[in-house]
Design a protein around this motif. Sequence first.
Motif, PDB file in Angstrom:
ATOM      1  N   SER A 373       0.825  -1.203   0.000  1.00 31.29           N
ATOM      2  CA  SER A 373       0.000   0.000   0.000  1.00 31.29           C
ATOM      3  C   SER A 373       0.860   1.254   0.000  1.00 31.29           C
ATOM      4  O   SER A 373       2.018   1.240   0.440  1.00 31.29           O
ATOM      5  N   SER A 390      -4.029  -0.937  -1.251  1.00 30.54           N
ATOM      6  CA  SER A 390      -4.785   0.312  -1.186  1.00 30.54           C
ATOM      7  C   SER A 390      -3.865   1.521  -1.323  1.00 30.54           C
ATOM      8  O   SER A 390      -2.708   1.501  -0.889  1.00 30.54           O
ATOM      9  N   ILE A 411     -10.583  -0.363   5.582  1.00 33.85           N
ATOM     10  CA  ILE A 411     -10.451  -0.061   4.156  1.00 33.85           C
ATOM     11  C   ILE A 411     -10.224  -1.379   3.421  1.00 33.85           C
ATOM     12  O   ILE A 411      -9.220  -2.058   3.648  1.00 33.85           O
ATOM     13  N   SER A 413      -9.417  -4.240   0.554  1.00 33.91           N
ATOM     14  CA  SER A 413      -8.261  -4.395  -0.325  1.00 33.91           C
ATOM     15  C   SER A 413      -8.480  -3.694  -1.655  1.00 33.91           C
ATOM     16  O   SER A 413      -9.597  -3.628  -2.178  1.00 33.91           O
ATOM     17  N   ASP A 414      -7.388  -3.155  -2.188  1.00 30.56           N
ATOM     18  CA  ASP A 414      -7.391  -2.522  -3.510  1.00 30.56           C
ATOM     19  C   ASP A 414      -8.361  -1.344  -3.571  1.00 30.56           C
ATOM     20  O   ASP A 414      -9.076  -1.150  -4.560  1.00 30.56           O
ATOM     21  N   THR A 415      -8.377  -0.536  -2.514  1.00 33.82           N
ATOM     22  CA  THR A 415      -9.198   0.670  -2.505  1.00 33.82           C
ATOM     23  C   THR A 415      -8.343   1.870  -2.901  1.00 33.82           C
ATOM     24  O   THR A 415      -7.264   2.080  -2.346  1.00 33.82           O
TER      25      THR A 415
END
Length: 465
Positions: A373, A390, A411, A413-415
């Motif tokens: 991240s 993220s 939050i 994943s992959d936000t």
Amino acid sequence: MDVTAIIMAAGEGTRMKSKHAKVSHALLGKPMICWVVDAALDAGCDRVITVIGSHADEVRSILDAAYGERADAHVECVEQTERLGTAHAVRVALEATGVAAGPVVVLNGDLPLIEPATIRTFAQTVDGGAHAAAILTMTPPDPFGYGRIELDEAGSVARIVEQKDCTPEQAAGLLECNAGCYAFDGAQLAAHIGEVGCDNAQGEYYLPDMVEILKAAGQSVTIFHCDDYREGLGVNSRAQLAQLTAIARDRINERLMAEGITFIDPAQAWIGPDATVGRDTVVWPQTHLIGHCTVGEDCQLGPNTRLTDTRVGDRCIVDETVAVEAVLENDVDCGPRAYLRPGTHMLDGSKAGTHVEIKKSTIGRGSKVPHLSYIGDTTMGEGVNIGAGSITCNYDGKNKNATVIGDRTFIGSDTMMVAPVHIGSDAITGAGGTITKDVPDGALAIERTEQRIVEGYTERRRARL
């Protein structure tokens, strides 16, 4: 005792084969000239005058950055525009600063291992009028290349015999070597420095000539023996730079081990002279502490960790981490392979995990950024969990924008959080979302297109190939 230190830093340093000033080269991340200036300041010198010449702007900028804003450090620069020898450099310094009284210690800017206590005691040899000058001497294991000190029957200095002028008997019998540093009674120095001539092959004014000049004037010149010859070792090549760096490393690591710090392999840890490490901390191989680092107690540093101007609290794990101008409070866990850029502030119990980059952000108490991240320009509350992959999209091509994440928020994943954006407390974002609007406290934010299934696609694609 008001002591003035004159540090010679005007030389070209041709054997370094560098486009930079010799004294700008660093040992353990600290420029060589700063080692000598710090030793003079720690010795209690009231004035520190650095004579610069070659690469003058570079050396001046180093000194300004290190001492320009320090009220407790009176460091001056004097430029020797014509480099006509060591005595000429001293004369330039005296004329520019008006020093004419008290002990004056002349040090070389390429002697990074000289200790404050040595400088302080060296200066005392010319305080009180018994001696007009003193020469710093040492007995290295291999004296070849050094000038030898010949004493008279009374124990005063008779002369300095340079290596090229030594007879075999003198080379074998004169073991006291000139380290190239001098202490003078300021009044005697000011009175006689103008008598040094340049009648030599190089046409330069040499400071060692002051020995015979003072003796001819009826003054006493003595020696001050340095028990640890390493303090008198200079740097004239890259090889010597590496050798002295290793000596400095060993000195520092031995002192830290005596204070209760464990080194898995002391030869593979590089701790700078301005760093502090707390008791029961374990330092693993390939750990570097550069600049003003402070590390608390019971920490694990490394392996493969580099901290620059970073503060670490107690009970932290900092594994395979690069941190620059960051603050880690207590019980913080970083790495492996974490990158903490300037302005990162990790509060108690927070985590920056594998392949995580954080810049100019506060990570709240107990919050976690476990893996893969990027967090930039973010204020994060406590108990936050950031899912893998993220990113806070803080740069719009022109401005850096802020992200705020409230307490206990999850939050997914992959936000992608497109700043400026505010995500409230106790909120959740679904995995794979792009968050462009503020999320209220306790809300779920989902941003996804509808998934489509195309049956038989693989078989039709193969038929076309």
